[in-house]
Design a protein around this motif. Structure first.
Motif, PDB file in Angstrom:
ATOM      1  N   SER A  94      21.923  42.042  44.371  1.00 14.41           N
ATOM      2  CA  SER A  94      21.756  40.942  45.122  1.00 14.41           C
ATOM      3  C   SER A  94      21.325  40.773  46.396  1.00 14.41           C
ATOM      4  CB  SER A  94      23.167  40.617  45.621  1.00 14.41           C
ATOM      5  OG  SER A  94      22.800  39.120  46.946  1.00 14.41           O
ATOM      6  N   TRP A  95      20.260  39.881  46.734  1.00 13.39           N
ATOM      7  CA  TRP A  95      19.189  40.295  47.620  1.00 13.39           C
ATOM      8  C   TRP A  95      19.494  40.526  48.722  1.00 13.39           C
ATOM      9  CZ3 TRP A  95      14.459  41.743  46.758  1.00 13.39           C
ATOM     10  CH2 TRP A  95      14.227  42.017  45.486  1.00 13.39           C
ATOM     11  N   VAL A  96      21.042  39.205  49.116  1.00 12.48           N
ATOM     12  CA  VAL A  96      21.246  39.077  50.572  1.00 12.48           C
ATOM     13  C   VAL A  96      22.741  40.437  50.532  1.00 12.48           C
ATOM     14  CG1 VAL A  96      23.185  38.113  52.350  1.00 12.48           C
ATOM     15  CG2 VAL A  96      21.585  37.233  50.110  1.00 12.48           C
ATOM     16  N   ARG A  97      23.172  41.016  49.170  1.00 15.19           N
ATOM     17  CA  ARG A  97      24.422  42.084  50.265  1.00 15.19           C
ATOM     18  C   ARG A  97      23.741  43.035  49.492  1.00 15.19           C
ATOM     19  NH1 ARG A  97      28.477  38.108  45.893  1.00 15.19           N
ATOM     20  NH2 ARG A  97      29.396  37.044  47.250  1.00 15.19           N
ATOM     21  N   TRP A  98      22.753  43.844  49.468  1.00 10.13           N
ATOM     22  CA  TRP A  98      22.065  44.679  49.426  1.00 10.13           C
ATOM     23  C   TRP A  98      20.933  45.012  50.406  1.00 10.13           C
ATOM     24  CZ3 TRP A  98      20.375  47.740  44.362  1.00 10.13           C
ATOM     25  CH2 TRP A  98      21.565  48.245  43.538  1.00 10.13           C
ATOM     26  N   THR A  99      21.354  43.990  51.781  1.00 17.03           N
ATOM     27  CA  THR A  99      20.425  44.471  52.785  1.00 17.03           C
ATOM     28  C   THR A  99      19.925  45.554  53.332  1.00 17.03           C
ATOM     29  OG1 THR A  99      20.429  41.598  53.292  1.00 17.03           O
ATOM     30  CG2 THR A  99      20.322  42.672  54.543  1.00 17.03           C
ATOM     31  N   VAL A 100      21.236  46.357  53.630  1.00 16.76           N
ATOM     32  CA  VAL A 100      20.759  47.433  54.361  1.00 16.76           C
ATOM     33  C   VAL A 100      19.899  48.205  53.651  1.00 16.76           C
ATOM     34  CG1 VAL A 100      22.719  48.371  52.600  1.00 16.76           C
ATOM     35  CG2 VAL A 100      21.519  50.059  54.907  1.00 16.76           C
ATOM     36  N   THR A 101      19.958  48.548  52.022  1.00 22.58           N
ATOM     37  CA  THR A 101      19.149  48.871  51.160  1.00 22.58           C
ATOM     38  C   THR A 101      17.420  48.612  50.891  1.00 22.58           C
ATOM     39  OG1 THR A 101      21.165  48.991  49.402  1.00 22.58           O
ATOM     40  CG2 THR A 101      19.101  49.880  48.186  1.00 22.58           C
ATOM     41  N   TRP A 102      17.191  47.251  51.119  1.00 22.25           N
ATOM     42  CA  TRP A 102      15.704  46.820  51.138  1.00 22.25           C
ATOM     43  C   TRP A 102      15.328  47.831  52.900  1.00 22.25           C
ATOM     44  CZ3 TRP A 102      16.279  46.172  46.986  1.00 22.25           C
ATOM     45  CH2 TRP A 102      16.912  45.395  46.163  1.00 22.25           C
ATOM     46  N   ARG A 103      16.674  47.383  54.246  1.00 21.71           N
ATOM     47  CA  ARG A 103      15.679  47.727  55.234  1.00 21.71           C
ATOM     48  C   ARG A 103      15.137  48.689  55.232  1.00 21.71           C
ATOM     49  NH1 ARG A 103      16.861  45.336  59.728  1.00 21.71           N
ATOM     50  NH2 ARG A 103      17.862  42.865  59.924  1.00 21.71           N
ATOM     51  N   LEU A 104      16.250  50.269  54.290  1.00 25.90           N
ATOM     52  CA  LEU A 104      16.118  51.392  54.129  1.00 25.90           C
ATOM     53  C   LEU A 104      15.030  52.077  53.262  1.00 25.90           C
ATOM     54  CD1 LEU A 104      19.255  52.665  53.768  1.00 25.90           C
ATOM     55  CD2 LEU A 104      17.979  53.430  55.884  1.00 25.90           C
ATOM     56  N   LEU A 105      14.314  51.179  52.162  1.00 24.41           N
ATOM     57  CA  LEU A 105      13.128  50.838  51.212  1.00 24.41           C
ATOM     58  C   LEU A 105      12.372  50.187  51.728  1.00 24.41           C
ATOM     59  CD1 LEU A 105      14.666  50.055  48.164  1.00 24.41           C
ATOM     60  CD2 LEU A 105      14.396  52.536  48.416  1.00 24.41           C
ATOM     61  N   ALA A 106      11.945  49.393  52.542  1.00 25.94           N
ATOM     62  CA  ALA A 106      11.157  48.349  53.031  1.00 25.94           C
ATOM     63  C   ALA A 106      10.459  48.937  54.706  1.00 25.94           C
ATOM     64  CB  ALA A 106      11.599  47.123  52.693  1.00 25.94           C
ATOM     65  N   ILE A 107      11.732  49.670  55.658  1.00 24.15           N
ATOM     66  CA  ILE A 107      11.389  50.123  56.759  1.00 24.15           C
ATOM     67  C   ILE A 107      11.681  51.622  57.080  1.00 24.15           C
ATOM     68  CG2 ILE A 107      11.577  49.415  58.372  1.00 24.15           C
ATOM     69  CD1 ILE A 107      12.996  46.850  58.130  1.00 24.15           C
TER      70      ILE A 107
END
Length: 435
Positions: A94-107
């Motif tokens: 989920s784009w929302v429930r994986w928020t911590v993942t996207w932050r670690l990947l994209a930032i």
């Protein structure tokens, strides 16, 4: 019969004996080290250093001496680990429930690469392309050595925000680091030949290889999910009870996607997620994960024994004082700082942000990317780059290996869980809810 002082062992027999001990350690050491401030990788590296210090063993397992083997063996270890990481994630994509993942990947990961590049150029005196190769090799969190901070087996309930974040980050950033490795190769080749590189890198190394890797992994995962859980009952693969199906999916996904020149690492992790989604609650996921984990641990131990041998065979000889200081800065400054910056403003508490930022473990993925990059570039700094990566991984194994057990126990206790319980069902298993 030869006299005792004339005795010499058959190398084949020694290998078989050593392999037997390794397999026994694979099964026993995780239990023995469960509560100790010590990790399995530390024991493996120490074992390798001791083994290759024996005078009768003259071989030196240095990666520059076996460049093709170094690349291919580390590649094998990583893809098996990626399948295991994807299978054990209970949280639905989920784009929302994986928020911590996207932050670690994209930032966090791009900022880590930028920070290490600057460190490599200004402090270590490396050319820009070589500094970028070093940075891309050291930026991803390793899916192999990070096992102690990852989630538990499927449906075990061991999936709090920290364990989930580090597992999903390790699963995806090995694929998303590849464009930066290819950029370093493109810059290095362009500097030597003068050929243009921008168009090919953007459209092939970024758009095509990422897009096709995700699509190919999804298609293979869908196919194996249907064959495993949804064909007529008498012929579905889950009826076999054979967890080797996970290895089949790993190799098919990696092989097919690499054949069309896209990122196999990314494809394997997407295949694992898609296969898990095909029937999330089925017990067969546990069997597939268990087989994958056993193979992964065995391969990891062999690799780390060889790494220990490389350390005592001169891998770190080219190190300079500034290289050692840079290694410390990468682990204690760049990753924690970029990790905290990436998580700023998230729903994660400080007790979650600190371990997420700190446990950016470096390991087998770094070995692979460096071996891959050096096998595609002809440069003079190869031995020094291996020394820098070797000391970073060594420090990571020691630093993270000795702190992971007390840190995870502290986190469990702080969040109201018993760290000694067989199962730890944390609250918020599904992650943040959509608004």
């Amino acid at each position: 019969m030869p006299a005792f002082n004339e005795w010499s062992a058959d190398p084949y027999i020694l290998v078989l004996t050593g392999l037997g001990f390794l397999i026994a350690l694979v099964a026993w050491l995780p239990l023995a080290l469960k509560r100790a401030p010590l990790s399995l990788p530390i024991v493996c590296v120490a074992l390798g250093a001791a083994l290759f210090s024996v005078p009768r063993i003259s071989d030196e397992p240095l990666p520059l001496a076996y460049p093709e083997f170094a690349e291919r063996f580390t590649e094998l270890v990583v893809i098996v680990a990626l399948m295991g990481a994807g299978l054990k994630l209970d949280r639905p994509f989920s784009w929302v429930r994986w928020t911590v993942t996207w932050r670690l990947l994209a930032i966090t990961m791009p900022l880590s690469i930028f920070g290490i590049v600057l460190l490599g150029v200004w402090a270590l005196g490396l050319p820009w392309a070589i500094a970028l190769l070093l940075a891309a090799s050291l930026a991803p969190t390793d899916p192999v050595l990070a096992a102690d901070v990852q989630v538990g087996p499927p449906k075990s309930g061991e999936e709090d925000e920290v364990r989930f974040g580090l597992t999903s980050e390790a699963g995806l950033n090995d694929g998303f680091a590849f464009p930066f490795v290819n950029l370093a190769i493109a810059l290095g080749l362009s500097a030597a030949t003068g050929d243009p590189w921008v168009t090919d890198w953007v459209f092939h190394s970024v758009i095509w290889e990422i897009g096709a890797g995700i699509a190919g992994g999804w298609l293979v995962g869908r196919a194996f999910g249907w064959l495993t859980f949804h064909v007529p009952a008498d012929t579905k693969l889950a009826k076999t009870g054979d967890g080797l199906i996970a290895l089949a999916a790993t190799f098919v996904s990696y092989g097919l996607t690499e054949l069309v020149k896209c990122y196999g690492f990314l494809a394997v992790f997407v295949t694992a997620l898609t296969l898990r989604h095909a029937h999330r609650e089925h017990e067969f996921h546990r069997q597939m994960h268990d087989v994958t984990e056993q193979v992964e641990r065995l391969l990891m131990m062999i690799l780390l024994v060889l790494f220990g041998g490389a350390l005592v065979s001169g891998l770190l000889a080219p190190l300079r004082t500034m290289d050692i200081l840079a290694a410390v800065a990468i682990l204690l400054v760049i990753r924690p700082a970029t990790g905290l910056f990436g998580l700023a403003g998230s729903n994660a508490t400080w007790s979650e942000r600190l371990p997420l930022a700190f446990f950016g473990i470096r390991g087998v993925g770094s070995f692979y990317y460096l071996a891959y990059g050096l096998n595609h570039l002809s440069i003079q700094e190869g031995d020094r780059l291996w020394a820098i990566v070797g000391v970073v991984v060594s420090f990571s194994i020691i630093l993270h290996g000795t702190t992971v057990t007390p840190a995870m126990r502290w986190l469990d206790q702080r969040q109201g869980r018993d760290p000694d319980a067989d199962q730890v069902p944390p609250p918020g298993l599904q992650g943040p809810s959509p608004p």
